[in-house]
Design a protein around this motif. Structure first.
Motif, mmCIF file in Angstrom:
data_model
loop_
_atom_site.group_PDB
_atom_site.id
_atom_site.type_symbol
_atom_site.label_atom_id
_atom_site.label_comp_id
_atom_site.label_asym_id
_atom_site.label_seq_id
_atom_site.Cartn_x
_atom_site.Cartn_y
_atom_site.Cartn_z
ATOM 1 N N LEU A 175 40.932 25.508 30.444
ATOM 2 C CA LEU A 175 39.966 26.158 31.333
ATOM 3 C C LEU A 175 40.146 27.667 31.297
ATOM 4 O O LEU A 175 41.270 28.164 31.254
ATOM 5 C CB LEU A 175 40.153 25.658 32.770
ATOM 6 N N PRO A 176 39.043 28.411 31.352
ATOM 7 C CA PRO A 176 39.152 29.868 31.322
ATOM 8 C C PRO A 176 39.666 30.414 32.651
ATOM 9 O O PRO A 176 39.442 29.824 33.705
ATOM 10 C CB PRO A 176 37.718 30.327 31.071
ATOM 11 N N LYS A 177 40.351 31.547 32.559
ATOM 12 C CA LYS A 177 40.799 32.237 33.769
ATOM 13 C C LYS A 177 39.720 33.224 34.180
ATOM 14 O O LYS A 177 39.015 33.774 33.337
ATOM 15 C CB LYS A 177 42.100 32.995 33.509
ATOM 16 N N PHE A 178 39.561 33.451 35.457
ATOM 17 C CA PHE A 178 38.579 34.434 35.913
ATOM 18 C C PHE A 178 38.982 34.945 37.286
ATOM 19 O O PHE A 178 39.749 34.306 37.999
ATOM 20 C CB PHE A 178 37.169 33.828 35.973
ATOM 21 N N GLY A 179 38.452 36.110 37.636
ATOM 22 C CA GLY A 179 38.674 36.661 38.965
ATOM 23 C C GLY A 179 39.994 37.405 39.086
ATOM 24 O O GLY A 179 40.754 37.535 38.129
ATOM 25 N N PHE A 180 40.211 37.894 40.275
ATOM 26 C CA PHE A 180 41.412 38.662 40.580
ATOM 27 C C PHE A 180 41.761 38.435 42.033
ATOM 28 O O PHE A 180 40.886 38.456 42.899
ATOM 29 C CB PHE A 180 41.150 40.150 40.335
ATOM 30 N N LYS A 181 43.013 38.157 42.310
ATOM 31 C CA LYS A 181 43.487 38.001 43.686
ATOM 32 C C LYS A 181 44.472 39.109 43.972
ATOM 33 O O LYS A 181 45.537 39.171 43.362
ATOM 34 C CB LYS A 181 44.190 36.653 43.852
ATOM 35 N N SER A 182 44.120 39.988 44.880
ATOM 36 C CA SER A 182 45.000 41.102 45.209
ATOM 37 C C SER A 182 46.199 40.601 46.003
ATOM 38 O O SER A 182 46.038 39.916 47.016
ATOM 39 C CB SER A 182 44.249 42.147 46.040
ATOM 40 N N PRO A 183 47.407 40.943 45.586
ATOM 41 C CA PRO A 183 48.577 40.532 46.359
ATOM 42 C C PRO A 183 48.719 41.314 47.665
ATOM 43 O O PRO A 183 49.489 40.936 48.541
ATOM 44 C CB PRO A 183 49.750 40.825 45.410
ATOM 45 N N ASN A 184 47.953 42.404 47.800
ATOM 46 C CA ASN A 184 48.060 43.245 48.989
ATOM 47 C C ASN A 184 46.945 42.993 50.001
ATOM 48 O O ASN A 184 46.810 43.729 50.968
ATOM 49 C CB ASN A 184 48.031 44.724 48.585
ATOM 50 N N ARG A 185 46.121 41.961 49.771
ATOM 51 C CA ARG A 185 45.000 41.688 50.663
ATOM 52 C C ARG A 185 45.501 41.337 52.060
ATOM 53 O O ARG A 185 46.457 40.580 52.227
ATOM 54 C CB ARG A 185 44.181 40.521 50.115
#
Length: 149
Positions: free
Chosen positions: A61-71
């Motif tokens: 499966l492709p990777k997508f998006g971004f999760k900020s560790p500082n959210r």
């Protein structure tokens, strides 16, 4: 007592049969492991996600998006909910504890007051963050918005 009433003694049945104890046991020889291969060897443990050599799903499966560790995640409370809280309890000073007791937030939440709805009550509201529209509505009603740092 008859034959159909007999039951085995407590704890005498239910355990798995022992493997690799001779051909007479019915599970001797290869001990249910089949012939050769990694799974037949002692010490073998399959890696998590292993699919028999096929490309694993987490790699297909492709990777997508971004999760900020500082959210920073806030529990949102609208000014309409503050108005309803005032009408129900008559409280003029709204703190985090007040919101937790009213069920609008949990004790570990950071709370942000949002400007959705109308506010007519003069309230002193203490929260972790406020939207600009919420501050405008609270101050227009004669109240005060206090930010916790």
């Amino acid at each position: 007592m008859k034959l159909h009433n007999l039951t085995p003694a407590e704890g005498s049945r239910g355990r798995e049969r022992r493997l690799g104890r001779g051909e007479g046991s019915g599970r001797g020889g290869t001990s249910t492991r089949g012939h050769k291969g990694a799974q037949a060897r002692s010490g073998y443990s399959r890696k998590i996600g292993f699919e028999g050599g096929q490309m694993p799903i987490q790699r297909r499966l492709p990777k997508f998006g971004f999760k900020s560790p500082n959210r920073v995640e806030y529990a949102a409370v609208n000014v309409s909910a503050l108005q309803a809280l005032f009408e129900k309890t008559g409280v003029n000073v709204v703190t985090l504890d007040t919101l937790v007791e009213a069920g609008l937030a949990s004790g570990k939440d950071l709370v942000k007051i949002l400007g959705n709805g109308e506010l007519t009550a003069k309230l002193e509201v203490t929260a972790n963050a406020f939207s600009k529209s919420a501050v405008a509505k609270i101050e227009a009603a004669g109240g005060k918005a206090v930010t916790i740092e």
